[in-house]
Design an enzyme around this catalytic site. Structure first.
Site, PDB file in Angstrom:
ATOM      1  N   HIS A 116      -6.765   0.254   6.321  1.00  0.00           N
ATOM      2  CA  HIS A 116      -6.649  -0.793   7.357  1.00  0.00           C
ATOM      3  C   HIS A 116      -8.071  -0.453   7.940  1.00  0.00           C
ATOM      4  O   HIS A 116      -8.811  -1.743   8.586  1.00  0.00           O
ATOM      5  CB  HIS A 116      -5.739  -0.028   8.457  1.00  0.00           C
ATOM      6  CG  HIS A 116      -4.490  -0.266   8.214  1.00  0.00           C
ATOM      7  ND1 HIS A 116      -3.929  -1.071   6.920  1.00  0.00           N
ATOM      8  CD2 HIS A 116      -3.151   0.585   8.079  1.00  0.00           C
ATOM      9  CE1 HIS A 116      -2.439  -0.971   6.791  1.00  0.00           C
ATOM     10  NE2 HIS A 116      -2.146   0.304   7.482  1.00  0.00           N
ATOM     11  N   LYS A 147       0.788  -1.150   0.043  1.00  0.00           N
ATOM     12  CA  LYS A 147      -0.045  -0.004   0.003  1.00  0.00           C
ATOM     13  C   LYS A 147       0.811   1.222  -0.003  1.00  0.00           C
ATOM     14  O   LYS A 147       1.840   1.178   0.581  1.00  0.00           O
ATOM     15  CB  LYS A 147      -0.784  -0.021   1.091  1.00  0.00           C
ATOM     16  CG  LYS A 147      -0.404   0.452   2.330  1.00  0.00           C
ATOM     17  CD  LYS A 147      -1.308   0.444   3.687  1.00  0.00           C
ATOM     18  CE  LYS A 147      -1.668   1.956   3.742  1.00  0.00           C
ATOM     19  NZ  LYS A 147      -0.475   2.830   4.709  1.00  0.00           N
TER      20      LYS A 147
HETATM   21  C1  BG6 Z   1       0.766   2.016   7.994  1.00  0.00           C
HETATM   22  C2  BG6 Z   1       0.742   3.440   7.863  1.00  0.00           C
HETATM   23  O1  BG6 Z   1       0.187   1.493   6.821  1.00  0.00           O
HETATM   24  O2  BG6 Z   1       0.192   1.678   9.189  1.00  0.00           O
HETATM   25  C3  BG6 Z   1       1.631   4.223   9.031  1.00  0.00           C
HETATM   26  O3  BG6 Z   1       1.406   4.031   6.752  1.00  0.00           O
HETATM   27  C4  BG6 Z   1       1.116   3.864  10.442  1.00  0.00           C
HETATM   28  O4  BG6 Z   1       1.364   5.697   8.987  1.00  0.00           O
HETATM   29  C5  BG6 Z   1       1.101   2.113  10.464  1.00  0.00           C
HETATM   30  O5  BG6 Z   1       1.924   4.208  11.249  1.00  0.00           O
HETATM   31  C6  BG6 Z   1       0.398   1.435  11.699  1.00  0.00           C
HETATM   32  O6  BG6 Z   1       0.665   0.368  11.591  1.00  0.00           O
HETATM   33  P1  BG6 Z   1       0.492  -0.470  13.195  1.00  0.00           P
HETATM   34  O7  BG6 Z   1       0.825  -1.860  12.816  1.00  0.00           O
HETATM   35  O8  BG6 Z   1       1.952   0.055  13.877  1.00  0.00           O
HETATM   36  O9  BG6 Z   1      -0.861  -0.067  13.770  1.00  0.00           O
END
Ligand code: BG6
Length: 514
Positions: free
Chosen positions: A262, A170
């Site tokens: 997400h 992504k």
């Molecule tokens: C990523 C984003 O996809 O997910 C980031 O680009 C973010 O900005 C990250 O910090 C968060 O992932 P996790 O697994 O730390 O919740």
């Protein structure tokens, strides 16, 4: 690889030993980037240590910076030994692992690059490398299309002797139009079954658990609908700021970075109908149906159902931190949102009238990702006249991180003479039940892509359906007056307007500040 660490979480959670991936050569575009260093290499190292790596597995890192394979290994070693992503970093294990890492310097915009790459891959194959090729495109979204076209021009989208797959990191496009274009480019040269679009939230153990919780138990599903549920609250809060990714983030913002993928995935898994089978297409089909049930917002709806925020100076971990506009490489007048809250309506039989409130932001008080399903109050106020006339409604919380688990809030009578109630939690925690957390998301996803299992990856129509929800919000924002930024202090729970968004009928976000 003979080195084996003692605790193997993949083994621990499953009665059978883990199945190693197929033999393959993983070619990473963007090998000098942050993701390779922080997530991909530590994940691969872990897989090698727990015996999930095929002996004939190698990595070819591709990047513009000229360096030798030896220099590449040294750089990765440095970050792997420091990163929290590797379990039990150990010199001996690393030395065995690093023999699998190679580097190939070149400019992906140069026409000759792809034929040079083909020659390099052929040479490696004649030297004993696997004929199976797994391309990992971890480049800015605008470069992904040209990389796919370059691979096709050099005939690298197929091999005679093995399989060829492509993983696309992504962001998958920037909006609906660019996602459609990228999908067209990809589909001209790869079959959908060979395309692995990553949304790393799907690899998280607790996210995979949503389907088991919902469809592996008969207790919850009968009440999982508009008759019993009042609203759903989904949070992905981060304590960190933009962490040196300002030039990417300035162009992206929280809506595209977190909600377009997400958070919409979390919503879909919470709201979807039971799939007819537990296989990639049946599961993805049901997620797409959820996305299609969320109508695109008009400008007026976006003005009422979305809140944008940007952090100003404040506190993080007890220390003063600058506001977003003062971060390096951020414009002093930036209007990029670092926080977003949205109320989505899912217009189908199961969910009509049940709002899904989602929020995400950087520089919030702490890191927490969770789904809270709030049930309606009891129809009769049986305990009216007691000190607790209004008992708390039941809430099921699916905790994704950091304290992975599930809790169910319900009311009990306090012991003693008086009729007084109290809300308590029945709690399940991964760590106390299984002794450790599951494998990090990238580890699971890399292994699945090597095994050829696409269930935790997103399908073409799924990604397009996500953008059909997000792009109208971006377009509406462009037409609405720009919000006055900054509108929340670093370390606070976010802008006050977000409280107003959820605030009808005594609803409220769970407080993040402890
Ligand atoms: C990523 C984003 O996809 O997910 C980031 O680009 C973010 O900005 C990250 O910090 C968060 O992932 P996790 O697994 O730390 O919740």
């Amino acid at each position: 690889m003979s080195a084996v660490i003692e605790v193997n979480p993949l083994e621990q959670f499953s009665p059978e030993p883990p199945t190693p991936g197929d033999s393959c050569l993983l070619i990473i575009f963007g090998a000098s980037g942050d993701l390779t260093r922080r997530k991909l290499i530590p994940g691969l190292y872990n897989l090698a240590c727990v015996g999930c790596m095929n002996p004939q597995f190698e990595v070819l890192g591709v990047g513009r910076t000229p360096m030798t394979s030896e220099e590449f290994r040294t750089k990765l070693r440095e970050s792997a030994s420091k990163s929290g992503g590797t379990r039990d970093f150990n010199d001996g294990h690393w030395r065995e692992f690093e023999n699998r890492l190679h580097y190939f310097a070149g400019d992906i915009n140069d026409d000759q690059f792809y034929s040079r790459l083909r020659d390099q891959l052929d040479k490696m194959q004649s030297g004993g490398s696997s004929p199976n090729r797994l391309f990992y495109v971890s480049t800015p979204a605008s470069v992904a299309g040209p990389v796919v076209e370059g691979l096709a021009r050099a005939g690298l989208n197929r091999t005679a002797q093995g399989w060829t797959r492509i993983i696309l990191e992504k962001p998958f496009g920037h909006d609906l139009e660019s996602a459609l274009q990228l999908n067209d480019v990809v589909h001209k040269v790869f079959d959908e079954k060979d395309v692995y679009r990553i949304d790393h939230y799907l690899g998280k153990e607790t996210v995979q658990n949503i389907l088991v919780f919902r469809f592996g138990n008969s207790l919850f599903e009968p009440v999982w609908n508009r008759n019993y549920i009042d609203h759903v609250e989904i949070t992905a809060a981060e304590a960190v700021g933009v962490e040196g990714r300002a030039s990417f983030y300035e162009e992206t913002g929280a809506l595209r970075d977190m909600v377009a993928n997400h958070l919409l995935q979390l919503l879909a898994l919470t709201a979807m109908e039971p799939p007819i089978a537990f296989d990639a297409d049946s599961v993805r089909e049901q997620k797409v149906q959820v996305f299609r049930s969320i109508p695109p917002m008009t400008v007026e709806e976006a003005s009422k159902r979305t809140v944008r925020g940007q952090y100003g100076p404040g506190q993080a971990g007890g220390k003063p931190v600058p506001g977003y506009r003062e971060e390096p490489h951020v414009k002093a007048s930036s209007t990029t949102e670092t926080y977003v809250a949205v109320e989505f309506q899912v217009h189908n039989w199961r969910w009509a009238g049940v709002p899904f409130y989602i929020r995400t932001g950087k520089r919030l008080p702490r890191q927490v990702s969770e789904i809270r399903v709030h049930f309606k109050r009891t129809p009769q106020a049986l305990f009216a006249g007691t000190p607790h006339e209004q008992l708390g409604p039941n809430v099921i919380t699916l905790r994704i991180q950091p304290d992975d688990g599930i809790s169910i809030a319900f009311d009990v009578k306090r012991p003693g003479d008086h009729m007084r109630a109290l809300t308590v939690d029945a709690n399940f925690s991964y760590e106390s039940a299984f002794g450790s957390k599951g494998p990090p998301a990238y580890e699971t996803l890399l292994l699945d892509s090597m095994r050829g299992d696409p269930i935790l990856f997103t399908r073409r129509d799924e990604v397009e359906a996500e953008w059909r929800i997000i792009t109208p919000i971006e377009e509406a924002w462009a037409k609405l007056p720009a919000p006055v930024f900054p509108n929340y202090a670093a370390g606070s729970d976010g802008p006050a307007e977000a409280d107003a968004l959820i605030g009808a009928d005594r609803r409220a976000w769970r407080k993040l500040a402890v």
